[in-house]
Write a protein that holds these residues in place. Structure first.
Motif, PDB file in Angstrom:
ATOM      1  N   LYS A  32       0.824  -1.204   0.000  1.00 61.51           N
ATOM      2  CA  LYS A  32       0.000   0.000   0.000  1.00 61.51           C
ATOM      3  C   LYS A  32       0.861   1.258   0.000  1.00 61.51           C
ATOM      4  CE  LYS A  32      -4.293   1.691   1.878  1.00 61.51           C
ATOM      5  NZ  LYS A  32      -5.374   1.423   2.819  1.00 61.51           N
ATOM      6  N   ALA A  33       1.974   1.211   0.721  1.00 59.80           N
ATOM      7  CA  ALA A  33       2.875   2.371   0.769  1.00 59.80           C
ATOM      8  C   ALA A  33       3.425   2.724  -0.613  1.00 59.80           C
ATOM      9  CB  ALA A  33       4.022   2.107   1.736  1.00 59.80           C
ATOM     10  N   ASP A  34       3.505   1.746  -1.520  1.00 60.67           N
ATOM     11  CA  ASP A  34       3.957   2.002  -2.887  1.00 60.67           C
ATOM     12  C   ASP A  34       2.829   2.532  -3.762  1.00 60.67           C
ATOM     13  OD1 ASP A  34       6.504   0.871  -2.289  1.00 60.67           O
ATOM     14  OD2 ASP A  34       5.688  -1.131  -2.640  1.00 60.67           O
ATOM     15  N   VAL A  35       1.625   2.143  -3.440  1.00 59.27           N
ATOM     16  CA  VAL A  35       0.467   2.471  -4.275  1.00 59.27           C
ATOM     17  C   VAL A  35      -0.021   3.896  -4.032  1.00 59.27           C
ATOM     18  CG1 VAL A  35      -1.938   1.849  -4.754  1.00 59.27           C
ATOM     19  CG2 VAL A  35      -0.214   0.062  -4.450  1.00 59.27           C
ATOM     20  N   VAL A  36      -0.021   4.346  -2.788  1.00 57.79           N
ATOM     21  CA  VAL A  36      -0.566   5.666  -2.455  1.00 57.79           C
ATOM     22  C   VAL A  36       0.104   6.783  -3.257  1.00 57.79           C
ATOM     23  CG1 VAL A  36      -0.873   7.367  -0.602  1.00 57.79           C
ATOM     24  CG2 VAL A  36      -1.451   4.980  -0.197  1.00 57.79           C
ATOM     25  N   PRO A  37       1.442   6.859  -3.338  1.00 62.43           N
ATOM     26  CA  PRO A  37       2.047   7.925  -4.147  1.00 62.43           C
ATOM     27  C   PRO A  37       1.687   7.841  -5.629  1.00 62.43           C
ATOM     28  CG  PRO A  37       3.678   6.951  -2.689  1.00 62.43           C
ATOM     29  CD  PRO A  37       2.452   6.092  -2.604  1.00 62.43           C
ATOM     30  N   ARG A  38       1.527   6.631  -6.154  1.00 66.67           N
ATOM     31  CA  ARG A  38       1.144   6.473  -7.563  1.00 66.67           C
ATOM     32  C   ARG A  38      -0.259   7.033  -7.808  1.00 66.67           C
ATOM     33  NH1 ARG A  38       2.371   0.995 -10.220  1.00 66.67           N
ATOM     34  NH2 ARG A  38       4.464   1.491 -10.897  1.00 66.67           N
ATOM     35  N   VAL A  39      -1.181   6.694  -6.924  1.00 65.07           N
ATOM     36  CA  VAL A  39      -2.548   7.195  -7.066  1.00 65.07           C
ATOM     37  C   VAL A  39      -2.574   8.711  -6.843  1.00 65.07           C
ATOM     38  CG1 VAL A  39      -4.913   7.041  -6.158  1.00 65.07           C
ATOM     39  CG2 VAL A  39      -3.549   4.962  -6.435  1.00 65.07           C
ATOM     40  N   ALA A  40      -1.743   9.193  -5.930  1.00 62.15           N
ATOM     41  CA  ALA A  40      -1.674  10.633  -5.667  1.00 62.15           C
ATOM     42  C   ALA A  40      -1.296  11.398  -6.926  1.00 62.15           C
ATOM     43  CB  ALA A  40      -0.671  10.926  -4.553  1.00 62.15           C
ATOM     44  N   GLU A  41      -0.361  10.857  -7.703  1.00 63.52           N
ATOM     45  CA  GLU A  41       0.043  11.554  -8.928  1.00 63.52           C
ATOM     46  C   GLU A  41      -1.099  11.609  -9.941  1.00 63.52           C
ATOM     47  OE1 GLU A  41       2.706  13.468  -9.149  1.00 63.52           O
ATOM     48  OE2 GLU A  41       3.054  12.815  -7.096  1.00 63.52           O
ATOM     49  N   VAL A  42      -1.944  10.593  -9.965  1.00 63.73           N
ATOM     50  CA  VAL A  42      -3.123  10.625 -10.848  1.00 63.73           C
ATOM     51  C   VAL A  42      -4.079  11.721 -10.380  1.00 63.73           C
ATOM     52  CG1 VAL A  42      -5.085   9.325 -11.764  1.00 63.73           C
ATOM     53  CG2 VAL A  42      -2.884   8.168 -11.396  1.00 63.73           C
ATOM     54  N   PHE A  43      -4.291  11.812  -9.070  1.00 60.97           N
ATOM     55  CA  PHE A  43      -5.159  12.864  -8.523  1.00 60.97           C
ATOM     56  C   PHE A  43      -4.555  14.244  -8.789  1.00 60.97           C
ATOM     57  CE2 PHE A  43      -8.496  11.073  -5.592  1.00 60.97           C
ATOM     58  CZ  PHE A  43      -8.379   9.771  -6.023  1.00 60.97           C
ATOM     59  N   ARG A  44      -3.236  14.368  -8.681  1.00 58.95           N
ATOM     60  CA  ARG A  44      -2.575  15.652  -8.970  1.00 58.95           C
ATOM     61  C   ARG A  44      -2.837  16.082 -10.407  1.00 58.95           C
ATOM     62  NH1 ARG A  44       0.907  16.894  -4.867  1.00 58.95           N
ATOM     63  NH2 ARG A  44       1.864  15.110  -3.874  1.00 58.95           N
ATOM     64  N   GLU A  45      -2.741  15.113 -11.305  1.00 59.06           N
ATOM     65  CA  GLU A  45      -2.877  15.414 -12.727  1.00 59.06           C
ATOM     66  C   GLU A  45      -4.331  15.648 -13.134  1.00 59.06           C
ATOM     67  OE1 GLU A  45      -2.005  13.281 -16.986  1.00 59.06           O
ATOM     68  OE2 GLU A  45      -0.839  12.638 -15.250  1.00 59.06           O
ATOM     69  N   LEU A  46      -5.254  14.846 -12.615  1.00 60.40           N
ATOM     70  CA  LEU A  46      -6.632  14.870 -13.098  1.00 60.40           C
ATOM     71  C   LEU A  46      -7.633  15.463 -12.111  1.00 60.40           C
ATOM     72  CD1 LEU A  46      -6.699  11.305 -14.679  1.00 60.40           C
ATOM     73  CD2 LEU A  46      -6.245  13.480 -15.820  1.00 60.40           C
ATOM     74  N   GLY A  47      -7.213  15.665 -10.864  1.00 58.30           N
ATOM     75  CA  GLY A  47      -8.153  16.116  -9.842  1.00 58.30           C
ATOM     76  C   GLY A  47      -8.965  14.946  -9.317  1.00 58.30           C
ATOM     77  N   TYR A  48      -9.663  15.183  -8.247  1.00 59.65           N
ATOM     78  CA  TYR A  48     -10.464  14.121  -7.625  1.00 59.65           C
ATOM     79  C   TYR A  48     -11.573  13.659  -8.558  1.00 59.65           C
ATOM     80  CZ  TYR A  48     -13.419  11.708  -4.234  1.00 59.65           C
ATOM     81  OH  TYR A  48     -14.172  10.772  -3.568  1.00 59.65           O
ATOM     82  N   GLU A  49     -12.321  14.601  -9.095  1.00 65.64           N
ATOM     83  CA  GLU A  49     -13.448  14.248  -9.958  1.00 65.64           C
ATOM     84  C   GLU A  49     -12.985  13.617 -11.269  1.00 65.64           C
ATOM     85  OE1 GLU A  49     -16.558  14.246  -8.954  1.00 65.64           O
ATOM     86  OE2 GLU A  49     -15.975  15.143  -7.041  1.00 65.64           O
ATOM     87  N   GLY A  50     -11.872  14.076 -11.824  1.00 63.26           N
ATOM     88  CA  GLY A  50     -11.390  13.564 -13.098  1.00 63.26           C
ATOM     89  C   GLY A  50     -10.699  12.218 -13.008  1.00 63.26           C
ATOM     90  N   ALA A  51     -10.338  11.820 -11.803  1.00 67.68           N
ATOM     91  CA  ALA A  51      -9.618  10.558 -11.618  1.00 67.68           C
ATOM     92  C   ALA A  51     -10.612   9.406 -11.505  1.00 67.68           C
ATOM     93  CB  ALA A  51      -8.730  10.634 -10.377  1.00 67.68           C
ATOM     94  N   SER A  52     -11.081   8.934 -12.649  1.00 69.47           N
ATOM     95  CA  SER A  52     -11.994   7.787 -12.663  1.00 69.47           C
ATOM     96  C   SER A  52     -11.199   6.519 -12.369  1.00 69.47           C
ATOM     97  CB  SER A  52     -12.672   7.669 -14.028  1.00 69.47           C
ATOM     98  OG  SER A  52     -11.693   7.344 -15.014  1.00 69.47           O
ATOM     99  N   LEU A  53     -11.903   5.470 -12.020  1.00 69.16           N
ATOM    100  CA  LEU A  53     -11.239   4.201 -11.737  1.00 69.16           C
ATOM    101  C   LEU A  53     -10.459   3.722 -12.960  1.00 69.16           C
ATOM    102  CD1 LEU A  53     -10.674   2.014  -9.701  1.00 69.16           C
ATOM    103  CD2 LEU A  53     -12.768   0.870 -10.421  1.00 69.16           C
ATOM    104  N   SER A  54     -11.021   3.890 -14.145  1.00 73.21           N
ATOM    105  CA  SER A  54     -10.300   3.453 -15.349  1.00 73.21           C
ATOM    106  C   SER A  54      -9.043   4.291 -15.566  1.00 73.21           C
ATOM    107  CB  SER A  54     -11.208   3.495 -16.578  1.00 73.21           C
ATOM    108  OG  SER A  54     -11.652   4.803 -16.834  1.00 73.21           O
ATOM    109  N   GLN A  55      -9.100   5.591 -15.277  1.00 67.28           N
ATOM    110  CA  GLN A  55      -7.907   6.433 -15.387  1.00 67.28           C
ATOM    111  C   GLN A  55      -6.863   6.019 -14.358  1.00 67.28           C
ATOM    112  OE1 GLN A  55      -6.940   8.614 -17.502  1.00 67.28           O
ATOM    113  NE2 GLN A  55      -8.770   9.238 -18.597  1.00 67.28           N
ATOM    114  N   ILE A  56      -7.306   5.728 -13.154  1.00 70.45           N
ATOM    115  CA  ILE A  56      -6.378   5.332 -12.078  1.00 70.45           C
ATOM    116  C   ILE A  56      -5.686   4.029 -12.439  1.00 70.45           C
ATOM    117  CG2 ILE A  56      -6.223   4.595  -9.665  1.00 70.45           C
ATOM    118  CD1 ILE A  56      -8.549   6.646  -9.140  1.00 70.45           C
ATOM    119  N   THR A  57      -6.444   3.049 -12.917  1.00 71.30           N
ATOM    120  CA  THR A  57      -5.820   1.773 -13.272  1.00 71.30           C
ATOM    121  C   THR A  57      -4.878   1.934 -14.467  1.00 71.30           C
ATOM    122  OG1 THR A  57      -7.721   1.131 -14.631  1.00 71.30           O
ATOM    123  CG2 THR A  57      -7.702   0.369 -12.345  1.00 71.30           C
TER     124      THR A  57
END
Length: 191
Positions: free
Chosen positions: A8-33
């Protein structure tokens, strides 16, 4: 094909970068994966509460970094050295203005109400920690409070402007100007 196993410690920063780039609303599950290389099953394994749990974990991760690199040094270390360390750490963390402040972004978009307490705590502790360091350096508390608010607001504004204009030099100039502002303040405020 070799399968990569993540903690999980490896995953959180990866997901954070998706949120940084797309925002909370723009970060769909398909975009995150797609952007993390994780399967939907892995995402739900790490975050059974979905996107809201992801955001809460990301905010906690960011907060932990700021506690160890910014807040605690400002609160516990020699104040002038801690303030100098803050400038270096902030520049590195925000990659000289190329990296958006995710907590600031959460304060501005639809997530504000969901995570208001975490966002409030982050900004309040940053201002309070800096104010405390200025006071320990000998400055007046009320004046230190105003300078601390100016510094945090300036950093956030510098990040936004640097990103909007795609010019990291803006952030670098902002940090340099704020550092000089604090230095002048301490020279005039400390007898």
């Amino acid at each position: 094909m070799t399968r990569t196993v993540f903690e999980k410690a490896d995953v959180v920063p990866r997901v954070a970068e998706v949120f940084r780039e797309l925002g909370y609303e723009g970060a769909s599950l398909s975009q995150i994966t797609a952007r993390t290389g994780l399967s939907k099953g892995s995402i739900y394994h790490f975050f059974p509460g979905g996107k809201e749990e992801m955001a809460a974990e990301i905010l906690a991760h960011i907060d932990a970094w700021f506690v160890s690199h910014i807040f605690e040094p400002l609160e516990k270390n020699e104040p002038l050295a801690a303030i100098q360390k803050m400038w270096r750490e902030i520049d590195a963390y925000f990659q000289s203005g190329r990296r958006v402040c995710l907590v600031g972004a959460f304060a501005l978009d639809e997530t504000r109400d969901r995570f208001a307490a975490m966002v409030h705590q982050y900004f309040r502790r940053w201002m309070d920690s800096l104010c405390g360091a200025l006071v320990r350096a000998g400055a007046d508390k009320e004046a230190s409070k105003a300078v601390s608010e100016e510094v945090v607001a300036g950093i956030q504004g510098g990040l936004i402007l640097a990103r909007a204009l795609q010019d990291e030099a803006i952030f670098e100039r902002t940090l340099a100007g704020l550092s000089e502002r604090v230095t002048r303040f301490l020279k005039t405020a400390v007898p």
